[in-house]
Scaffold this motif. Sequence first.
Motif, PDB file in Angstrom:
ATOM      1  N   PHE A 153       0.819  -1.204   0.000  1.00 50.15           N
ATOM      2  CA  PHE A 153       0.000   0.000   0.000  1.00 50.15           C
ATOM      3  C   PHE A 153       0.856   1.257   0.000  1.00 50.15           C
ATOM      4  CE2 PHE A 153      -3.794   2.433   0.829  1.00 50.15           C
ATOM      5  CZ  PHE A 153      -4.714   1.687   0.129  1.00 50.15           C
ATOM      6  N   VAL A 163       1.724   1.748  -3.557  1.00 53.20           N
ATOM      7  CA  VAL A 163       0.603   2.327  -4.301  1.00 53.20           C
ATOM      8  C   VAL A 163       0.545   3.832  -4.077  1.00 53.20           C
ATOM      9  CG1 VAL A 163      -1.912   2.429  -4.447  1.00 53.20           C
ATOM     10  CG2 VAL A 163      -0.767   0.211  -4.331  1.00 53.20           C
ATOM     11  N   THR A 164       0.713   4.273  -2.836  1.00 46.82           N
ATOM     12  CA  THR A 164       0.677   5.701  -2.517  1.00 46.82           C
ATOM     13  C   THR A 164       1.788   6.455  -3.235  1.00 46.82           C
ATOM     14  OG1 THR A 164      -0.240   5.202  -0.328  1.00 46.82           O
ATOM     15  CG2 THR A 164       0.698   7.386  -0.652  1.00 46.82           C
ATOM     16  N   LEU A 198       1.149   6.554  -7.094  1.00 47.70           N
ATOM     17  CA  LEU A 198       0.137   7.538  -7.490  1.00 47.70           C
ATOM     18  C   LEU A 198       0.682   8.958  -7.362  1.00 47.70           C
ATOM     19  CD1 LEU A 198      -3.133   6.071  -5.937  1.00 47.70           C
ATOM     20  CD2 LEU A 198      -2.627   6.390  -8.365  1.00 47.70           C
ATOM     21  N   VAL A 234      -9.843   1.994  -4.115  1.00 45.04           N
ATOM     22  CA  VAL A 234      -8.681   1.996  -3.225  1.00 45.04           C
ATOM     23  C   VAL A 234      -9.025   1.348  -1.890  1.00 45.04           C
ATOM     24  CG1 VAL A 234      -7.143   3.491  -1.889  1.00 45.04           C
ATOM     25  CG2 VAL A 234      -7.561   3.971  -4.293  1.00 45.04           C
ATOM     26  N   LEU A 267      -9.113  -2.338  -2.344  1.00 40.58           N
ATOM     27  CA  LEU A 267      -7.742  -2.846  -2.442  1.00 40.58           C
ATOM     28  C   LEU A 267      -7.098  -2.934  -1.063  1.00 40.58           C
ATOM     29  CD1 LEU A 267      -5.315  -3.652  -4.208  1.00 40.58           C
ATOM     30  CD2 LEU A 267      -4.738  -1.216  -4.372  1.00 40.58           C
TER      31      LEU A 267
END
Length: 356
Positions: A42, A45-46, A49, A339, A342
């Motif tokens: 995660f 992912v942050t 993005l 999100v 996920l």
Amino acid sequence: MTTTKGTKTTEAAASGKAATPPAAVSASTAARVQNAVIKYGFIFVTVALFLYFALSEGSFRESATLLDTLRYVSVAAILGLGVTLTMAVGGMDMSVGAVAGLGVSVAAQTMVVHNQVGTVAILAVLAAGALVGLLNALLIVVLKIPDMLATLGTLFVIQGLKLVLVDGQSITPGMTLEDGTTAPGKFTDGFLKIDRGTVLGIPISVLIFGGLTIAAWVFLARTRWGRVLYAIGANPEASRLAGIRVGAYRSLAYVLSGVLASIGGLILASRIGQGDVSAGTSQLLEAVAVALVGTSVLGRGRPNVWGTALGAVLIGIITTGLTIKGLPYYTQDVVEGAVLILALVFSFTLSKRRTA
């Protein structure tokens, strides 16, 4: 004559180590990869993005944009910290958005209608949040109502009460009161600085968000009270048998959640500058979302403060990035929902496979 195969077998036997089968090596590698995905997925992912929006949109990289993003998510993040505390004891506070909205109304009533200074308004809002937390504790701990049902009931009561107290109207400076007179007060300049002011270029609301995040982390991770809250959430009956006053600690969690929600209400009131009766309505879903997203951070699978803060930052990145790209507002809801799903996959599905 000794063959090469025989020599290797003899050497392996002599060293006391058995050769690792290829299947076991493959399974071990897959397990390490899965653990890495669960623990750092995660965060990746942050960061991904953030880099995507920063590289594709020049305005996203500006410091003013980044600070505005943190300022935007500060309310949901602070409310999410309250939800995190109640999740730590195995509960869930669904009234945080309504409490924030109540804070907006109380602040407006205090300053605009009763012509009091900002300090009095702040104390009144904090007291209102603590009282709602005590009400939730009474319903959950004393009357044994399930936490989600109790706090949902509180949510509806607060939303209705706000409308009754102001006759369904937003409170604005200069408005006409029921007796025909004009409201004598206004939002003081000092109060408005809670969200609109800065210190060394950083919005005060962002500093409040950061300070409360650190304080909540110290409380949960570095004090006996925090460890007890986690113990109650893991096994309340075992905690009770160990001599812990489970009811008192659960009550503490809900009171703190109410106070944190009221602080979010102070920021929201300062942001909009009036007693909007609809304020706080949209904050509940974001607060719960960031708290749930936080459970997936570092693969902990449990509520944690830094995870909640990161979840809020992620929501802010998505909202700001999609807005800059000109996508419709309803697209943001879809992406935020994806999100959240996920995050739940990281927290529950993958983590359970790891422990299976």
